[in-house]
Motif scaffolding. Structure first.
Motif, mmCIF file in Angstrom:
data_model
loop_
_atom_site.group_PDB
_atom_site.id
_atom_site.type_symbol
_atom_site.label_atom_id
_atom_site.label_comp_id
_atom_site.label_asym_id
_atom_site.label_seq_id
_atom_site.Cartn_x
_atom_site.Cartn_y
_atom_site.Cartn_z
ATOM 1 N N VAL A 105 -7.097 4.598 7.910
ATOM 2 C CA VAL A 105 -5.614 4.299 7.179
ATOM 3 C C VAL A 105 -5.118 4.451 6.757
ATOM 4 C CG1 VAL A 105 -6.277 5.962 5.183
ATOM 5 C CG2 VAL A 105 -8.589 6.539 6.431
ATOM 6 N N VAL A 132 -9.967 17.995 0.512
ATOM 7 C CA VAL A 132 -10.297 17.587 2.304
ATOM 8 C C VAL A 132 -8.395 19.169 2.983
ATOM 9 C CG1 VAL A 132 -9.175 15.989 4.342
ATOM 10 C CG2 VAL A 132 -10.422 15.538 2.074
ATOM 11 N N ARG A 141 -15.845 10.907 1.987
ATOM 12 C CA ARG A 141 -16.614 11.075 3.183
ATOM 13 C C ARG A 141 -18.105 10.336 3.574
ATOM 14 N NH1 ARG A 141 -14.642 17.053 2.878
ATOM 15 N NH2 ARG A 141 -13.090 16.700 4.175
ATOM 16 N N TYR A 148 -11.405 6.156 -0.475
ATOM 17 C CA TYR A 148 -12.169 6.156 1.024
ATOM 18 C C TYR A 148 -12.947 7.778 1.008
ATOM 19 C CZ TYR A 148 -9.003 3.195 3.711
ATOM 20 O OH TYR A 148 -8.589 2.601 3.811
ATOM 21 N N PHE A 207 1.193 -1.233 0.696
ATOM 22 C CA PHE A 207 -0.429 0.430 0.103
ATOM 23 C C PHE A 207 0.859 1.066 -0.214
ATOM 24 C CE2 PHE A 207 -2.072 -3.529 1.853
ATOM 25 C CZ PHE A 207 -4.058 -3.911 1.281
ATOM 26 N N GLY A 208 0.744 2.595 -1.251
ATOM 27 C CA GLY A 208 1.438 3.501 -0.905
ATOM 28 C C GLY A 208 0.655 4.651 0.132
ATOM 29 N N ALA A 209 1.269 6.121 -0.059
ATOM 30 C CA ALA A 209 1.281 6.382 1.046
ATOM 31 C C ALA A 209 -0.831 7.192 0.741
ATOM 32 C CB ALA A 209 2.194 7.786 0.884
ATOM 33 N N PRO A 210 -1.235 7.915 1.132
ATOM 34 C CA PRO A 210 -3.183 7.930 1.691
ATOM 35 C C PRO A 210 -2.111 9.373 0.729
ATOM 36 C CG PRO A 210 -2.669 7.381 3.655
ATOM 37 C CD PRO A 210 -0.774 7.705 3.040
ATOM 38 N N VAL A 211 -3.549 9.691 -0.258
ATOM 39 C CA VAL A 211 -3.404 10.963 -1.428
ATOM 40 C C VAL A 211 -4.810 11.208 -1.297
ATOM 41 C CG1 VAL A 211 -3.208 11.354 -3.569
ATOM 42 C CG2 VAL A 211 -2.429 9.470 -3.214
ATOM 43 N N PRO A 212 -4.772 12.248 -0.278
ATOM 44 C CA PRO A 212 -6.178 13.241 0.480
ATOM 45 C C PRO A 212 -6.528 14.080 -1.081
ATOM 46 C CG PRO A 212 -3.528 13.954 1.688
ATOM 47 C CD PRO A 212 -3.091 13.003 0.571
ATOM 48 N N ALA A 213 -7.992 13.485 -1.018
ATOM 49 C CA ALA A 213 -9.158 14.626 -1.981
ATOM 50 C C ALA A 213 -8.989 15.543 -1.912
ATOM 51 C CB ALA A 213 -10.720 14.189 -1.864
ATOM 52 N N TRP A 264 -11.929 12.279 6.575
ATOM 53 C CA TRP A 264 -10.522 12.200 5.475
ATOM 54 C C TRP A 264 -11.513 11.792 4.630
ATOM 55 C CZ3 TRP A 264 -7.774 8.869 2.666
ATOM 56 C CH2 TRP A 264 -6.867 9.492 1.969
ATOM 57 N N ALA A 265 -11.322 11.883 3.493
ATOM 58 C CA ALA A 265 -11.372 11.530 2.022
ATOM 59 C C ALA A 265 -10.031 11.444 1.358
ATOM 60 C CB ALA A 265 -12.720 12.034 1.473
ATOM 61 N N GLY A 266 -9.404 10.130 0.538
ATOM 62 C CA GLY A 266 -8.374 10.289 -0.506
ATOM 63 C C GLY A 266 -8.905 9.033 -1.138
ATOM 64 N N VAL A 267 -7.287 8.643 -1.188
ATOM 65 C CA VAL A 267 -7.087 7.189 -2.430
ATOM 66 C C VAL A 267 -5.413 6.560 -1.319
ATOM 67 C CG1 VAL A 267 -6.239 6.270 -4.182
ATOM 68 C CG2 VAL A 267 -8.301 7.664 -4.174
ATOM 69 N N VAL A 268 -5.775 5.951 -0.555
ATOM 70 C CA VAL A 268 -4.961 4.366 -0.409
ATOM 71 C C VAL A 268 -4.352 3.423 -2.428
ATOM 72 C CG1 VAL A 268 -3.452 2.418 1.212
ATOM 73 C CG2 VAL A 268 -5.366 4.567 2.214
ATOM 74 N N PRO A 269 -2.938 4.001 -2.167
ATOM 75 C CA PRO A 269 -2.855 3.487 -3.463
ATOM 76 C C PRO A 269 -1.800 1.465 -3.124
ATOM 77 C CG PRO A 269 -1.506 5.275 -3.581
ATOM 78 C CD PRO A 269 -2.183 4.905 -2.438
ATOM 79 N N GLN A 284 -0.470 -2.005 -4.740
ATOM 80 C CA GLN A 284 0.186 -2.521 -5.607
ATOM 81 C C GLN A 284 1.085 -3.679 -5.512
ATOM 82 O OE1 GLN A 284 2.604 0.594 -3.991
ATOM 83 N NE2 GLN A 284 1.957 1.972 -5.317
#
Lengths: 218, 218
Positions: free
Chosen positions: A212, A202, B94, B92, A193-199, B183-188, B190
Motif C-alpha cells: 500500500v 483498523v 479487507r 483497499y 498519491f497521498g498518505a494512506p488513510v486507514p479505515a 489492512w483496509a483504507g484509502v490511498v488518496p 490527486q
C-alpha cells in the motif's frame, strides 16, 4: 519490436506526427494509467463510462457487477472503444492558437468477450485488482463463490489500437518566437498519491503494508 | 437548488446511492477536471477521444481543427456523450471483492451544435482556453483571422446529465470488519502541477506570470 497494425479506424487522420507505432508504447500507456473510459453504443447512442481495467499481454480485462447495464451490453459482442489518457502538461504558447496539452493516449477498438472459463475469470479478476491495487491479491481475503458468481469479467484483445503522444514545449509561429512580453512553456501535470488513510476499524498500531505504501511512489 | 432532470439514459441503473442530483455537483465536477472523453459513433462503431473543453453556464464548448474527423462528425448533430472523471482514491478493503475507487464522474448526453456566429465562436474559444490555462486569454497573442477560420467550435447543452460520486472508506462484509491481519483504507489520488518550465526562447530573466504559477495551486 512488434508494431501496431493500423486499420482505418485506428489510423490517425490528424497530427500524424503524434502517432506512436510500436507495441511497447501502447503497453506503457495502458500500464501507467489507473482507469480507462469505455465507450459503447446503447440504444443507438454513445455511452462513455470510467472503468477499471488491467492488462495481461495483449488482453485487457474488465470486471463489474453482473447487473451493470453497460457490461451486459458489452458482453454481447458489440463494438467497444477503450480509451486511456495520461495528461502530462499544460502547454502555454505565445499565441492562444498554439496553446496545447502534453499527453499520451491509447485508443483500443474491439469486441468484448465474456469470460466464462472459471480459471480465466479468476485470472481476469486478479489482473484488474493488481493493476489498480498491486499486492492486494496476496494480502486481502480471496473472492468467495458467491462473490465470484456476482461479478462479470470481460476481455478485449489489443489487436486494433493506436497511441498518440504529444510532448515537449510549445509550437509557435515564427513571428511569435521573436516576440517578447509573453511567457511560454509547460506546466507539468502529475498524478500523485497521498498518505494512506486507514479505515476506522483498523487497529491504530496496524502498520501500513508495503504494497500500500509503495503505491504512493509509482 | 436546480436539479438534474433524469431521462432513461441519464438515470443510474446501478449504485443509485452514488447519484448526485443537484446541478451544482455537475458544475463542480466539470469545473475541476482538466479534460473530458468525448464519445460518438463513427461508421457504426463507438469512438472515444480525450478532448479539452470549457463550461459557460449550461453550455459546454469544445474546439478543434476543422480537419479533425471526430469534430466534423460531431458537428453534424449526431448524439455525443461527454464524460469527465476525477479519480480521488484507491479503496483497499479487507476482501478483494470490496476493493473500489473513490471518484466523481459526470456523463453528459446531447447533440453538438456547430457554433457559426463569430461572436459566440470567439467566446467559445475563450471559455475552452480559460478552462485549461486560466489567464492566457488576456496574456497571449489573440487569435488572428486565419487561425480563427481554421478552428471549429462546438457547443453541447447540459440538459441531460448525471453525476456519480463515491467517497469515504471501504465497504466491508460484517465478517471482514471483525477479521484481523488485513489492512483496509484509502490511498488518496490527486492531480498536481509541477514547476513551470519556460520555453528555450523565453529570456532567462522573464518572470513566470501569476496566472501560470497560480495554475499549480488550483
Amino acid at each position: 519490436m512488434s508494431t501496431l497494425s493500423p486499420t482505418p479506424r485506428s489510423t490517425l487522420t490528424r497530427k500524424k506526427d503524434r502517432a506512436a507505432t510500436d507495441r511497447q508504447a501502447l503497453y506503457d500507456v495502458l500500464d501507467e494509467a489507473l482507469i480507462c473510459h469505455l465507450g459503447l453504443v446503447l440504444n443507438g447512442s454513445p455511452v462513455v463510462l470510467p472503468t477499471g481495467y488491467g492488462r495481461d499481454g495483449d488482453t485487457l480485462y474488465f470486471h463489474g457487477s453482473t447487473g451493470a447495464g453497460n457490461l451486459r451490453a458489452a458482453a454481447t459482442g458489440i463494438d467497444v472503444c477503450v480509451t486511456v489518457t495520461l495528461l502530462d502538461g499544460l502547454v502555454y504558447a505565445r499565441s492562444l492558437n498554439n496553446h496545447s496539452m502534453n499527453y499520451r493516449s491509447a485508443v483500443v477498438h474491439g469486441q468484448a468477450r465474456l469470460v466464462t472459463d472459471p480459471e480465466e475469470k479468476m485470472h481476469g479478476l486478479k489482473v484488474v485488482t493488481e493493476h489498480l491495487t498491486p499486492g492486494s491479491w496476496q494480502h486481502a481475503r480471496a473472492v468467495n463463490p458467491k462473490e465470484f458468481a456476482s461479478v462479470s469479467v470481460l476481455a478485449i484483445g489489443l489487436e486494433e489500437a493506436s497511441v498518440k503522444i504529444r510532448s515537449g514545449g510549445p509550437g509557435e509561429e515564427p513571428e511569435d518566437v521573436d516576440a517578447t512580453g509573453v511567457w511560454a512553456g509547460v506546466v507539468p501535470v502529475q498524478t500523485t498519491f497521498g498518505a494512506p488513510v486507514p479505515a476506522d476499524y483498523v487497529p491504530a498500531d496496524f502498520p501500513v503494508p508495503p504494497h500500500v505504501s509503495r503505491a504512493r511512489g509509482r
